[in-house]
Design a protein around this motif. Structure first.
Motif, PDB file in Angstrom:
ATOM      1  N   SER A 146     183.213 -16.754  60.880  1.00 21.80           N
ATOM      2  CA  SER A 146     184.536 -16.064  60.807  1.00 21.80           C
ATOM      3  C   SER A 146     184.640 -14.580  60.425  1.00 21.80           C
ATOM      4  O   SER A 146     185.452 -13.660  60.768  1.00 21.80           O
ATOM      5  N   LEU A 147     183.996 -14.372  59.202  1.00 22.18           N
ATOM      6  CA  LEU A 147     183.863 -13.162  58.398  1.00 22.18           C
ATOM      7  C   LEU A 147     183.037 -12.207  59.405  1.00 22.18           C
ATOM      8  O   LEU A 147     183.039 -10.940  59.474  1.00 22.18           O
ATOM      9  N   ALA A 148     181.858 -13.020  59.655  1.00 17.45           N
ATOM     10  CA  ALA A 148     180.959 -11.971  60.567  1.00 17.45           C
ATOM     11  C   ALA A 148     181.766 -11.383  61.934  1.00 17.45           C
ATOM     12  O   ALA A 148     181.110 -10.165  62.343  1.00 17.45           O
ATOM     13  N   ARG A 149     182.552 -11.825  62.271  1.00 15.78           N
ATOM     14  CA  ARG A 149     183.342 -11.377  63.532  1.00 15.78           C
ATOM     15  C   ARG A 149     184.198  -9.888  63.271  1.00 15.78           C
ATOM     16  O   ARG A 149     184.540  -9.134  63.924  1.00 15.78           O
ATOM     17  N   LEU A 150     184.437  -9.743  61.877  1.00 10.74           N
ATOM     18  CA  LEU A 150     185.002  -8.442  61.249  1.00 10.74           C
ATOM     19  C   LEU A 150     184.071  -7.368  61.041  1.00 10.74           C
ATOM     20  O   LEU A 150     184.637  -6.239  60.908  1.00 10.74           O
ATOM     21  N   VAL A 151     182.903  -7.564  61.143  1.00 13.45           N
ATOM     22  CA  VAL A 151     181.923  -6.455  61.098  1.00 13.45           C
ATOM     23  C   VAL A 151     181.264  -6.122  62.396  1.00 13.45           C
ATOM     24  O   VAL A 151     181.382  -6.956  63.461  1.00 13.45           O
ATOM     25  N   PRO A 152     180.365  -5.042  62.542  1.00 12.79           N
ATOM     26  CA  PRO A 152     179.877  -4.622  63.667  1.00 12.79           C
ATOM     27  C   PRO A 152     179.113  -5.780  64.593  1.00 12.79           C
ATOM     28  O   PRO A 152     178.230  -6.561  63.754  1.00 12.79           O
ATOM     29  N   ARG A 173     185.571 -12.228  51.116  1.00 10.82           N
ATOM     30  CA  ARG A 173     186.441 -11.493  52.047  1.00 10.82           C
ATOM     31  C   ARG A 173     186.551  -9.718  51.387  1.00 10.82           C
ATOM     32  O   ARG A 173     186.772  -9.121  52.107  1.00 10.82           O
ATOM     33  N   VAL A 174     186.605  -9.743  50.092  1.00 15.52           N
ATOM     34  CA  VAL A 174     186.660  -8.425  49.475  1.00 15.52           C
ATOM     35  C   VAL A 174     185.561  -7.741  49.919  1.00 15.52           C
ATOM     36  O   VAL A 174     185.763  -6.505  50.211  1.00 15.52           O
ATOM     37  N   LEU A 175     184.301  -8.340  50.002  1.00 12.47           N
ATOM     38  CA  LEU A 175     183.016  -7.670  50.262  1.00 12.47           C
ATOM     39  C   LEU A 175     183.317  -7.049  51.759  1.00 12.47           C
ATOM     40  O   LEU A 175     182.993  -5.895  52.002  1.00 12.47           O
ATOM     41  N   VAL A 176     183.815  -7.938  52.629  1.00  9.89           N
ATOM     42  CA  VAL A 176     184.047  -7.725  54.061  1.00  9.89           C
ATOM     43  C   VAL A 176     185.047  -6.561  54.222  1.00  9.89           C
ATOM     44  O   VAL A 176     184.703  -5.497  55.062  1.00  9.89           O
ATOM     45  N   ASP A 177     186.143  -6.561  53.237  1.00 10.94           N
ATOM     46  CA  ASP A 177     187.171  -5.735  53.581  1.00 10.94           C
ATOM     47  C   ASP A 177     186.781  -4.105  53.159  1.00 10.94           C
ATOM     48  O   ASP A 177     186.928  -3.261  53.729  1.00 10.94           O
ATOM     49  N   GLU A 178     185.733  -4.184  52.192  1.00  9.32           N
ATOM     50  CA  GLU A 178     185.066  -3.009  51.435  1.00  9.32           C
ATOM     51  C   GLU A 178     184.225  -2.458  52.801  1.00  9.32           C
ATOM     52  O   GLU A 178     184.329  -1.188  52.977  1.00  9.32           O
ATOM     53  N   LEU A 179     183.476  -3.161  53.302  1.00  9.29           N
ATOM     54  CA  LEU A 179     182.614  -2.853  54.417  1.00  9.29           C
ATOM     55  C   LEU A 179     183.284  -2.144  55.434  1.00  9.29           C
ATOM     56  O   LEU A 179     182.893  -1.232  56.323  1.00  9.29           O
ATOM     57  N   ARG A 180     184.509  -2.865  55.816  1.00 12.09           N
ATOM     58  CA  ARG A 180     185.350  -2.376  57.081  1.00 12.09           C
ATOM     59  C   ARG A 180     185.803  -1.109  56.865  1.00 12.09           C
ATOM     60  O   ARG A 180     185.996  -0.295  57.868  1.00 12.09           O
ATOM     61  N   GLU A 181     186.053  -0.516  55.693  1.00 16.43           N
ATOM     62  CA  GLU A 181     186.692   0.731  55.108  1.00 16.43           C
ATOM     63  C   GLU A 181     185.318   1.697  55.106  1.00 16.43           C
ATOM     64  O   GLU A 181     185.566   2.720  54.983  1.00 16.43           O
ATOM     65  N   ALA A 182     184.278   1.140  55.158  1.00 17.14           N
ATOM     66  CA  ALA A 182     182.972   2.147  54.821  1.00 17.14           C
ATOM     67  C   ALA A 182     182.616   2.761  55.854  1.00 17.14           C
ATOM     68  O   ALA A 182     182.711   2.514  56.920  1.00 17.14           O
ATOM     69  N   THR A 183     181.911   3.830  55.405  1.00 23.69           N
ATOM     70  CA  THR A 183     181.246   4.947  56.457  1.00 23.69           C
ATOM     71  C   THR A 183     179.992   4.424  56.830  1.00 23.69           C
ATOM     72  O   THR A 183     179.035   4.006  55.893  1.00 23.69           O
ATOM     73  N   GLU A 184     179.716   4.256  58.116  1.00 22.61           N
ATOM     74  CA  GLU A 184     178.321   3.982  58.476  1.00 22.61           C
ATOM     75  C   GLU A 184     177.337   4.946  58.194  1.00 22.61           C
ATOM     76  O   GLU A 184     177.604   6.366  58.462  1.00 22.61           O
ATOM     77  N   GLN A 185     176.235   4.765  57.747  1.00 18.95           N
ATOM     78  CA  GLN A 185     175.244   5.709  57.325  1.00 18.95           C
ATOM     79  C   GLN A 185     174.077   5.321  57.608  1.00 18.95           C
ATOM     80  O   GLN A 185     173.230   4.828  57.208  1.00 18.95           O
ATOM     81  N   PRO A 186     173.873   5.653  58.961  1.00 15.15           N
ATOM     82  CA  PRO A 186     172.532   5.215  59.434  1.00 15.15           C
ATOM     83  C   PRO A 186     171.320   6.110  59.377  1.00 15.15           C
ATOM     84  O   PRO A 186     171.278   7.166  59.797  1.00 15.15           O
ATOM     85  N   LEU A 187     170.287   5.466  58.429  1.00 16.71           N
ATOM     86  CA  LEU A 187     169.345   6.127  58.233  1.00 16.71           C
ATOM     87  C   LEU A 187     168.272   5.250  58.915  1.00 16.71           C
ATOM     88  O   LEU A 187     167.554   4.445  58.796  1.00 16.71           O
ATOM     89  N   HIS A 188     168.266   5.463  60.512  1.00 17.37           N
ATOM     90  CA  HIS A 188     167.899   4.701  61.443  1.00 17.37           C
ATOM     91  C   HIS A 188     166.630   5.470  62.048  1.00 17.37           C
ATOM     92  O   HIS A 188     166.769   6.633  62.471  1.00 17.37           O
TER      93      HIS A 188
END
Length: 229
Positions: A60-66, A101-116
């Motif tokens: 359920s939480l994984a659905r909230l991230v990419p 839930r707090v962690l996922v909320d923080e990641l949803r607001e975070a900037t993607e930083q792709p060092l890919h």
């Protein structure tokens, strides 16, 4: 190589991690957190004195991230939650659910930083990649590398663009940043790392590193050394 039935977050409280999937390599220094969804085949590699923390997420939480692998910049709050969830203190189920839930909320607001670092598939690109993986300080022009790979500079340029979505020089810089993070994690100083990774002088290295990582090599190394294991 392995896969998990649940997606997971990987964080380096200290040191540098790399996460390898079929899509390439994501570099995860101490201010980033990597997300690998359920079912993605991958492996982790630690460089230097690395303290790796892993947090699995419910479906359920994984659905909230990419839906694909991604690297986020970790906020101060996200870091503290990750450390709390992976620390020695026991938390009841309700507390852990709130922290997740707090962690996922923080990641949803975070900037993607792709060092890919995308992994080449074409044999000619692979030949070029092998040279630079083994010696990131190699400053050979693409035409010279092409003679080893059996392709012209024009052909290789097209392949880098079409297959990897970057120019050769962008890709080589990513290779060098990756190796620079590894060398810094091993305790080498800025001047040594600059020359070992192909920069003609430390100033140019500092500029490129800061643009990619968001801080200078010296500050990054000092922060890593002072981080709690």
């Amino acid at each position: 190589m392995h896969a998990h039935p649940r997606g997971h977050l990987v964080y380096a409280a200290r040191g540098v991690l790399s996460v390898h999937t079929e899509r390439g390599t994501s570099i995860v220094p101490a201010d980033r957190v990597a997300w690998t969804p359920a079912g993605f085949t991958h492996y982790h590699r630690a460089h230097g004195h690395t303290d790796m923390r892993i947090v699995f997420l419910s479906a359920s939480l994984a659905r909230l991230v990419p839906p694909g692998p991604v690297v986020f910049r970790a906020s101060g709050l996200a870091r503290e939650v990750l450390l709390t969830l992976t620390g020695t203190r026991d938390h009841d189920r309700g507390a852990r659910a709130r922290l997740h839930r707090v962690l996922v909320d923080e990641l949803r607001e975070a900037t993607e930083q792709p060092l890919h670092l995308p992994e080449p598939r074409d044999d000619r690109l692979r030949a070029v990649a092998r040279v630079l993986y083994e010696n990131p300080s190699d400053n050979s022009a693409l035409a010279e590398l092409g003679r080893t790979a059996g392709a012209s500079a024009r052909t290789l340029s097209r392949l880098f663009h079409d297959e990897l979505g970057v120019t050769f020089y962008q890709w080589r810089t990513q290779v060098r940043i990756y190796h620079a993070l590894v060398l810094l994690a091993d305790g080498h100083d800025t001047t040594y790392v600059a020359h070992a990774c192909g920069w003609s002088n430390p100033s140019n290295f500092i500029t490129a590193f800061t643009a990619a990582i968001g801080t200078t090599p010296g500050r990054y190394r000092a922060r890593d050394e002072s981080a709690a294991p």
